[in-house]
Design an enzyme around this catalytic site. Structure first.
Site, mmCIF file in Angstrom:
data_model
loop_
_atom_site.group_PDB
_atom_site.id
_atom_site.type_symbol
_atom_site.label_atom_id
_atom_site.label_comp_id
_atom_site.label_asym_id
_atom_site.label_seq_id
_atom_site.Cartn_x
_atom_site.Cartn_y
_atom_site.Cartn_z
ATOM 1 N N HIS A 29 -2.185 -12.196 2.544
ATOM 2 C CA HIS A 29 -2.528 -11.321 3.666
ATOM 3 C C HIS A 29 -3.817 -10.541 3.427
ATOM 4 O O HIS A 29 -4.630 -10.377 4.336
ATOM 5 C CB HIS A 29 -1.369 -10.358 3.921
ATOM 6 C CG HIS A 29 -1.596 -9.393 5.039
ATOM 7 N ND1 HIS A 29 -1.664 -9.784 6.353
ATOM 8 C CD2 HIS A 29 -1.789 -8.039 5.029
ATOM 9 C CE1 HIS A 29 -1.865 -8.723 7.125
ATOM 10 N NE2 HIS A 29 -1.952 -7.655 6.349
ATOM 11 N N ASP B 240 -5.621 -6.449 9.657
ATOM 12 C CA ASP B 240 -4.285 -5.909 9.879
ATOM 13 C C ASP B 240 -4.353 -4.973 11.095
ATOM 14 O O ASP B 240 -4.876 -5.376 12.140
ATOM 15 C CB ASP B 240 -3.791 -5.207 8.602
ATOM 16 C CG ASP B 240 -2.327 -4.836 8.626
ATOM 17 O OD1 ASP B 240 -1.493 -5.724 8.379
ATOM 18 O OD2 ASP B 240 -2.018 -3.662 8.903
#
Length: 273
Positions: A248, A95
């Protein structure tokens, strides 16, 4: 351990012995998101260095957006390496941690043995990835609105944040941290300083070190095309891997697959002593 770096007190988890691997988390996480990788890497003979970014977890949360410029995070990472006597390390980011390790390698290429970019590719690819990515990035505009974003995420006892995270394995731990308004605002600061467009001439290519890009098919926030386009900004050996069936937070959702992939890549990218 607690470490004073650049005038800011940071929480840094250091464990194991061997070649150094830096693990940098993103939003809204802490070093704990790497717990499965830390165990596997330590067992394989690596020392892991996993800090809480400034503004996150147990690290300091200074006031003022000027304290959250991307250059400050880069300076923190290099400062941690200096304090621990690390000349070169494998840099792994997920991320927001991914662009931060890339920027660190660009700023100090002699400090990087390799780069692993998880979920987020080169910073220049986000805009170039097309409509699919633009639709998935809608929340980044909302997060620019100080006060509004905090209200939106925390309303109805953080029900909105729970839905937005879409199955984060550590959702309740995240919510517990974000109940502190200071933590909620300081963690959003990276969006408020890090999304300013750079002139095309300032988008640097990555240094010539082995670079791994990893994307997961269930990612609600990032499109695969953004990671694939990263190859255009790599000057060293490039490897791309797709993890199917994970969301994710792949390092938490599919730890065995992530660990196997990371260990294989790091082994190949580690020069002999």
């Amino acid at each position: 351990m607690r470490m004073d770096v650049n005038g800011v007190e940071l929480e840094v988890q250091v464990s194991g012995e061997g070649r150094d691997v830096v693990l940098l988390h993103g939003y809204p996480d802490t070093h704990a998101c790497w717990r499965h990788q830390v165990a596997a890497l330590n067992a394989a003979g690596y020392r892991t260095i996993a800090p809480d970014l400034r503004g996150f977890g147990a690290s300091a949360k200074p006031d003022g957006l000027e304290n959250y410029r991307l250059s400050r995070y880069v300076g923190d990472l290099l400062g941690i390496m200096d304090r621990l006597g690390v000349e070169r390390a494998h840099l792994v980011g997920h991320d927001w941690g991914s662009p931060l390790v890339q920027l660190t390698a660009v700023a100090a290429p002699q400090r990087a043995l390799s780069l692993t970019c998880m979920s987020v590719g080169h910073p220049a690819t986000l805009a170039a990835a097309g409509p699919v990515q633009w639709r998935r990035s809608w929340y980044m505009l909302l997060f620019q609105l100080r006060g509004v974003a905090e209200w939106w995420l925390s309303r109805d006892d953080f029900a909105t944040m729970r839905r937005w995270m879409g199955g984060h394995p550590d959702v309740e731990d995240v919510i517990a941290r974000m109940r502190d308004p200071r933590a909620l605002t300081s963690s959003l600061a990276i969006y408020r300083t890090g999304l300013r467009p750079l002139p095309s001439g300032r988008v640097a290519k990555l240094p010539p070190v082995p670079t791994l890009g990893v994307w997961s098919s269930g990612d609600r926030f990032l499109a695969e095309r953004a990671m694939l386009l990263t190859q255009e900004h790599v000057t060293g050996p490039w490897r791309y891997e797709r993890i199917d069936g994970a969301g994710h937070w792949m390092q938490l959702e599919a730890p065995d697959r992530v660990n196997a992939l990371l260990l294989d890549f790091l082994s190949a990218a580690t020069p002999p002593r």
